[in-house]
Write a protein that holds these residues in place. Structure first.
Motif, PDB file in Angstrom:
ATOM      1  N   THR A  22       0.861  -1.182   0.000  1.00  0.00           N
ATOM      2  CA  THR A  22       0.000   0.000   0.000  1.00  0.00           C
ATOM      3  C   THR A  22       0.895   1.229   0.000  1.00  0.00           C
ATOM      4  O   THR A  22       1.937   1.242   0.654  1.00  0.00           O
ATOM      5  N   ALA A  23       0.474   2.231  -0.734  1.00  0.00           N
ATOM      6  CA  ALA A  23       1.231   3.473  -0.841  1.00  0.00           C
ATOM      7  C   ALA A  23       0.251   4.631  -0.726  1.00  0.00           C
ATOM      8  O   ALA A  23      -0.697   4.712  -1.504  1.00  0.00           O
ATOM      9  N   THR A  24       0.482   5.528   0.232  1.00  0.00           N
ATOM     10  CA  THR A  24      -0.449   6.620   0.495  1.00  0.00           C
ATOM     11  C   THR A  24       0.233   7.962   0.314  1.00  0.00           C
ATOM     12  O   THR A  24       1.226   8.255   0.983  1.00  0.00           O
ATOM     13  N   LEU A  25      -0.307   8.765  -0.576  1.00  0.00           N
ATOM     14  CA  LEU A  25       0.178  10.131  -0.742  1.00  0.00           C
ATOM     15  C   LEU A  25      -0.853  11.039  -0.092  1.00  0.00           C
ATOM     16  O   LEU A  25      -2.022  11.042  -0.491  1.00  0.00           O
ATOM     17  N   PRO A  26      -0.462  11.803   0.936  1.00  0.00           N
ATOM     18  CA  PRO A  26      -1.438  12.637   1.644  1.00  0.00           C
ATOM     19  C   PRO A  26      -2.246  13.518   0.688  1.00  0.00           C
ATOM     20  O   PRO A  26      -1.696  14.211  -0.152  1.00  0.00           O
ATOM     21  N   GLY A  27      -3.564  13.419   0.799  1.00  0.00           N
ATOM     22  CA  GLY A  27      -4.466  14.211  -0.033  1.00  0.00           C
ATOM     23  C   GLY A  27      -4.711  13.640  -1.415  1.00  0.00           C
ATOM     24  O   GLY A  27      -5.531  14.159  -2.169  1.00  0.00           O
ATOM     25  N   ARG A  28      -4.008  12.561  -1.765  1.00  0.00           N
ATOM     26  CA  ARG A  28      -4.169  11.976  -3.098  1.00  0.00           C
ATOM     27  C   ARG A  28      -4.564  10.508  -3.047  1.00  0.00           C
ATOM     28  O   ARG A  28      -4.559   9.816  -4.042  1.00  0.00           O
ATOM     29  N   GLY A  29      -4.873  10.028  -1.871  1.00  0.00           N
ATOM     30  CA  GLY A  29      -5.408   8.681  -1.730  1.00  0.00           C
ATOM     31  C   GLY A  29      -4.354   7.600  -1.559  1.00  0.00           C
ATOM     32  O   GLY A  29      -3.156   7.846  -1.620  1.00  0.00           O
ATOM     33  N   MET A  30      -4.865   6.401  -1.333  1.00  0.00           N
ATOM     34  CA  MET A  30      -4.016   5.232  -1.113  1.00  0.00           C
ATOM     35  C   MET A  30      -4.115   4.291  -2.302  1.00  0.00           C
ATOM     36  O   MET A  30      -5.201   4.050  -2.825  1.00  0.00           O
ATOM     37  N   LEU A  31      -2.973   3.758  -2.709  1.00  0.00           N
ATOM     38  CA  LEU A  31      -2.929   2.729  -3.743  1.00  0.00           C
ATOM     39  C   LEU A  31      -2.783   1.383  -3.055  1.00  0.00           C
ATOM     40  O   LEU A  31      -1.921   1.217  -2.187  1.00  0.00           O
ATOM     41  N   GLU A  32      -3.615   0.436  -3.449  1.00  0.00           N
ATOM     42  CA  GLU A  32      -3.501  -0.928  -2.945  1.00  0.00           C
ATOM     43  C   GLU A  32      -3.045  -1.801  -4.091  1.00  0.00           C
ATOM     44  O   GLU A  32      -3.736  -1.920  -5.101  1.00  0.00           O
ATOM     45  N   MET A  33      -1.840  -2.379  -3.940  1.00  0.00           N
ATOM     46  CA  MET A  33      -1.254  -3.183  -5.008  1.00  0.00           C
ATOM     47  C   MET A  33      -1.126  -4.622  -4.545  1.00  0.00           C
ATOM     48  O   MET A  33      -0.482  -4.883  -3.518  1.00  0.00           O
TER      49      MET A  33
END
Length: 193
Positions: free
Chosen positions: A148-159
């Motif tokens: 998981t990768a989360t950029l504040p204000g731009r959402g989380m990516l679940e890979m």
């Protein structure tokens, strides 16, 4: 008696100290507050990654995570010309010049935080971080578990888990050269003999 009167007036004198001094006439300015309300939050929802997967770029120097036929959400690239090779993390999300953020990535039993800056490339402002490929923080991409990768204000990516990120990281760390396979080397020497 004078002392008793003085003590009785002391609380009144001290309470007057809490009041601000009156402002001189003409020093007060009225300001309309209609257009100064709180700005609407600019956070974006997390993208739907339920159909997303990894693809290899045309030149083989990057892998991209996204939905087929749509712009990627994340790109992992390798600059093999740099010494040592440079690993590039690109989060394709809205950014403005001069912005920086911490980009937490969790997976494979560890968590890493990457400093990413707003960069302009091919007419797109996106978030980009560059590290030497041998940086231990990149081991977050080395396993086969979910990431998981989360950029504040731009959402989380679940890979979803898989081998491609780990294999790409190993390839980049090797400077873009494939590792020699033991079986092939011994077969070639037998054929020559």
């Amino acid at each position: 008696m004078h002392r008793a009167v003085g003590l009785a007036l002391l609380p009144l004198a001290l309470s007057a100290c809490d009041r601000p001094a009156p402002l001189p006439q003409g020093s007060v300015q009225r300001v309309e507050l209609q257009g100064t309300g709180q700005r609407a939050a600019m956070a974006e929802p997390s993208p739907d990654t339920s159909r997303a997967g990894w693809t290899v770029s045309e030149d083989g120097q990057a892998i991209r995570f996204g939905n087929m036929g749509e712009p990627p959400f994340l790109t992992l690239a390798c600059n093999v010309e740099a010494a040592p090779p440079e690993f590039v993390i690109i989060r394709h999300a809205r950014a403005w010049p001069g912005q920086s953020a911490l980009f937490p990535v969790l997976g494979n039993g560890m968590s890493s935080r990457f400093l990413v800056d707003a960069e302009l490339s091919d007419g797109e402002w996106h978030w980009e971080g560059r590290l030497p490929a041998d940086d231990p923080k990149l081991d977050v991409f080395s396993g086969t578990r979910d990431i998981t990768a989360t950029l504040p204000g731009r959402g989380m990516l679940e890979m979803g888990g898989g081998r491609i990120t780990g294999e790409f990281l190993e390839w980049c760390r090797a400077g873009g050269r494939p590792e020699a396979v033991q079986g092939e080397a011994s077969e070639e020497s037998e054929d020559e003999g």
